[in-house]
Design a protein around this motif. Structure first.
Motif, PDB file in Angstrom:
ATOM      1  N   HIS A 146      14.057 -27.597 -26.806  1.00  0.00           N
ATOM      2  CA  HIS A 146      14.121 -26.346 -26.163  1.00  0.00           C
ATOM      3  C   HIS A 146      15.464 -25.602 -26.572  1.00  0.00           C
ATOM      4  CE1 HIS A 146      15.012 -29.630 -23.170  1.00  0.00           C
ATOM      5  NE2 HIS A 146      16.047 -28.900 -23.035  1.00  0.00           N
ATOM      6  N   PRO A 147      15.675 -24.555 -26.166  1.00  0.00           N
ATOM      7  CA  PRO A 147      17.021 -23.940 -26.661  1.00  0.00           C
ATOM      8  C   PRO A 147      18.118 -24.637 -25.644  1.00  0.00           C
ATOM      9  CG  PRO A 147      15.830 -22.519 -25.074  1.00  0.00           C
ATOM     10  CD  PRO A 147      15.091 -23.425 -25.596  1.00  0.00           C
ATOM     11  N   LYS A 148      19.407 -24.743 -26.132  1.00  0.00           N
ATOM     12  CA  LYS A 148      20.661 -25.400 -25.711  1.00  0.00           C
ATOM     13  C   LYS A 148      21.556 -23.898 -25.371  1.00  0.00           C
ATOM     14  CE  LYS A 148      18.997 -29.509 -26.025  1.00  0.00           C
ATOM     15  NZ  LYS A 148      18.584 -30.151 -24.783  1.00  0.00           N
ATOM     16  N   THR A 149      21.264 -23.474 -24.269  1.00  0.00           N
ATOM     17  CA  THR A 149      22.058 -22.218 -24.027  1.00  0.00           C
ATOM     18  C   THR A 149      22.866 -22.395 -22.681  1.00  0.00           C
ATOM     19  OG1 THR A 149      20.353 -21.185 -22.826  1.00  0.00           O
ATOM     20  CG2 THR A 149      20.311 -20.867 -25.143  1.00  0.00           C
ATOM     21  N   GLN A 150      23.609 -21.466 -22.309  1.00  0.00           N
ATOM     22  CA  GLN A 150      24.357 -21.205 -20.979  1.00  0.00           C
ATOM     23  C   GLN A 150      23.375 -21.114 -19.687  1.00  0.00           C
ATOM     24  OE1 GLN A 150      24.184 -18.829 -22.810  1.00  0.00           O
ATOM     25  NE2 GLN A 150      23.991 -16.848 -21.932  1.00  0.00           N
ATOM     26  N   PHE A 186      13.468 -11.643 -16.853  1.00  0.00           N
ATOM     27  CA  PHE A 186      14.250 -11.198 -15.530  1.00  0.00           C
ATOM     28  C   PHE A 186      15.518 -12.052 -15.437  1.00  0.00           C
ATOM     29  CE2 PHE A 186      10.332  -9.271 -13.801  1.00  0.00           C
ATOM     30  CZ  PHE A 186      10.811  -7.989 -13.614  1.00  0.00           C
ATOM     31  N   VAL A 187      15.435 -13.274 -15.693  1.00  0.00           N
ATOM     32  CA  VAL A 187      16.688 -13.981 -15.162  1.00  0.00           C
ATOM     33  C   VAL A 187      17.771 -14.259 -16.691  1.00  0.00           C
ATOM     34  CG1 VAL A 187      15.643 -15.265 -13.622  1.00  0.00           C
ATOM     35  CG2 VAL A 187      15.597 -16.254 -15.749  1.00  0.00           C
ATOM     36  N   MET A 188      17.156 -13.821 -17.801  1.00  0.00           N
ATOM     37  CA  MET A 188      17.950 -14.216 -18.981  1.00  0.00           C
ATOM     38  C   MET A 188      18.406 -12.971 -19.843  1.00  0.00           C
ATOM     39  SD  MET A 188      16.018 -17.490 -20.166  1.00  0.00           S
ATOM     40  CE  MET A 188      17.005 -18.124 -21.509  1.00  0.00           C
ATOM     41  N   GLU A 189      17.208 -11.911 -19.726  1.00  0.00           N
ATOM     42  CA  GLU A 189      17.804 -10.605 -20.772  1.00  0.00           C
ATOM     43  C   GLU A 189      16.888  -9.424 -20.100  1.00  0.00           C
ATOM     44  OE1 GLU A 189      16.411 -11.670 -24.700  1.00  0.00           O
ATOM     45  OE2 GLU A 189      14.197 -11.735 -23.969  1.00  0.00           O
ATOM     46  N   TYR A 190      17.138  -8.875 -18.978  1.00  0.00           N
ATOM     47  CA  TYR A 190      16.355  -7.868 -18.526  1.00  0.00           C
ATOM     48  C   TYR A 190      16.152  -6.396 -19.556  1.00  0.00           C
ATOM     49  CZ  TYR A 190      13.870  -4.549 -15.330  1.00  0.00           C
ATOM     50  OH  TYR A 190      13.283  -3.594 -14.857  1.00  0.00           O
ATOM     51  N   VAL A 225       5.354 -16.595 -17.453  1.00  0.00           N
ATOM     52  CA  VAL A 225       6.574 -17.324 -17.793  1.00  0.00           C
ATOM     53  C   VAL A 225       7.608 -16.536 -18.531  1.00  0.00           C
ATOM     54  CG1 VAL A 225       7.480 -19.481 -18.887  1.00  0.00           C
ATOM     55  CG2 VAL A 225       5.276 -19.585 -17.407  1.00  0.00           C
ATOM     56  N   ARG A 226       7.133 -15.902 -19.777  1.00  0.00           N
ATOM     57  CA  ARG A 226       8.037 -15.075 -20.438  1.00  0.00           C
ATOM     58  C   ARG A 226       8.528 -14.009 -19.527  1.00  0.00           C
ATOM     59  NH1 ARG A 226       5.883 -12.943 -26.007  1.00  0.00           N
ATOM     60  NH2 ARG A 226       5.242 -11.229 -24.829  1.00  0.00           N
ATOM     61  N   LEU A 227       7.747 -13.475 -18.585  1.00  0.00           N
ATOM     62  CA  LEU A 227       8.406 -12.206 -17.761  1.00  0.00           C
ATOM     63  C   LEU A 227       9.540 -12.923 -16.731  1.00  0.00           C
ATOM     64  CD1 LEU A 227       7.926  -9.228 -16.922  1.00  0.00           C
ATOM     65  CD2 LEU A 227       6.346  -9.998 -15.233  1.00  0.00           C
ATOM     66  N   GLN A 257      15.559 -22.812 -19.721  1.00  0.00           N
ATOM     67  CA  GLN A 257      15.547 -23.160 -21.113  1.00  0.00           C
ATOM     68  C   GLN A 257      14.114 -23.786 -21.674  1.00  0.00           C
ATOM     69  OE1 GLN A 257      18.791 -25.842 -22.123  1.00  0.00           O
ATOM     70  NE2 GLN A 257      20.377 -24.617 -20.978  1.00  0.00           N
ATOM     71  N   ILE A 258      13.519 -24.576 -20.702  1.00  0.00           N
ATOM     72  CA  ILE A 258      12.513 -25.312 -21.054  1.00  0.00           C
ATOM     73  C   ILE A 258      11.163 -24.372 -20.860  1.00  0.00           C
ATOM     74  CG2 ILE A 258      10.797 -27.280 -19.825  1.00  0.00           C
ATOM     75  CD1 ILE A 258      13.397 -28.871 -19.138  1.00  0.00           C
ATOM     76  N   LEU A 259      11.418 -23.484 -19.742  1.00  0.00           N
ATOM     77  CA  LEU A 259      10.228 -22.324 -19.761  1.00  0.00           C
ATOM     78  C   LEU A 259      10.178 -21.598 -20.616  1.00  0.00           C
ATOM     79  CD1 LEU A 259      10.619 -21.791 -15.622  1.00  0.00           C
ATOM     80  CD2 LEU A 259       8.661 -22.889 -16.915  1.00  0.00           C
ATOM     81  N   TRP A 260      11.341 -21.225 -21.317  1.00  0.00           N
ATOM     82  CA  TRP A 260      11.313 -20.260 -22.268  1.00  0.00           C
ATOM     83  C   TRP A 260      10.833 -20.966 -23.579  1.00  0.00           C
ATOM     84  CZ3 TRP A 260      16.583 -18.918 -25.156  1.00  0.00           C
ATOM     85  CH2 TRP A 260      16.429 -17.786 -26.174  1.00  0.00           C
TER      86      TRP A 260
END
Length: 272
Positions: A153-157, A96-100, A90-92, A163-166
């Motif tokens: 969960h975080p409230k980001t863009q 990939f989608v948020m901060e490679y 999940v973190r991987l 956000q939920i998976l993070w």
């Protein structure tokens, strides 16, 4: 007994006699001293998180050696390895989608080796797997983490599902070692390579916790604001602290066994 060992044994004996509250105070004090030391010697505190992932990788390498050379998985929790694989996967994905970045590469390597460990326990060394000792149901760990991630969960863009998976992988990582601790509590005796692996997890968790705490201190709390608002920033920090304290007792008995020259770690009832 050599002269150099006498002060260590005397200190250990004195510590054993102390009430739980004094032991807790001393543990917190030792943690604060270690944090202060890291703050003084490590200039870029982001390196602490990388170090935590590298120490985790070293722990996995110890497991690989145990499985490949000793041909046994006795004392290892398959469920802990599966939980580790879940939160890493999940973190991987989130990485990939948020901060490679470098963390993506480290997580990829750790996930690959964890999957190999799972394969060896499930198929190649199944006869030595202590199924009756590995008796903490995975859903007791996964379901609460999933529910908590839906609520906080975080409230980001990013997309809501990301956000939920993070949040889910943060919460699951904090408690993924619980089945392994349950196995060790059931057996009471932890053989060397399993002990080295769990101790490596403890060091990794402390370094990760130190990274977050020092980042919050250095940014004067602005890091928590950058993570979002509401309860999420605080829960990130709490999750890191929980991971450290979950393994603190075992690390104490591990160090005590090393000081005593023992090859195995013996746990009294109720440690984990």
């Amino acid at each position: 007994m050599t002269v150099t060992k006498r002060p260590i044994y005397a200190a250990t004996k004195w510590l054993r006699r102390q009430p739980p509250k004094i032991k807790l105070f001393l543990a917190v004090l030792a943690g604060l001293i270690a944090l202060l030391f890291l703050r003084m010697v490590v200039e870029d505190h982001d390196n602490l998180f990388i170090a935590a992932e590298l120490v985790h990788a070293v722990g996995i390498c110890l497991l690989i050696y145990k499985l490949a050379q000793e041909k046994t998985c006795a004392g290892l929790s398959l469920k802990s390895q599966e939980l580790t694989a879940i939160f890493l996967a999940v973190r991987l994905y989130c990485s990939f989608v948020m901060e490679y970045d470098i963390h993506t590469l480290l997580d990829s390597a750790t996930l690959a080796t964890t999957l190999w460990v799972i394969y060896m326990i499930r198929f190649k060394l199944k006869s030595s797997y202590m199924d009756d000792k590995d008796n903490l149901a995975i859903y007791y760990v996964v379901v609460p983490c999933a529910v908590l991630s839906l609520l906080i969960h975080p409230k980001t863009q990013h997309l809501a599902i990301n956000q939920i998976l993070w949040a889910f992988c943060v919460y699951l990582e904090a408690v993924s070692v619980l089945p392994q601790l349950q196995v060790m509590q059931n057996t009471k005796i932890v053989e060397p390579f399993t002990a080295h692996y769990v101790f490596a997890l403890g060091i990794a968790r402390f370094l990760s916790c130190a990274h977050w705490v020092l980042q919050v201190i250095d940014s004067r709390g602005q890091l928590l604001t950058a993570l979002g608002y509401g309860l999420w920033p605080s829960l990130v920090l709490v999750s890191e602290i929980i991971q450290t304290f979950i393994l603190a007792d075992f690390c104490y008995y591990y160090i005590k066994s090393l000081v005593g020259g023992q090859l195995v770690v013996r746990l009294p009832s109720g440690v984990v």
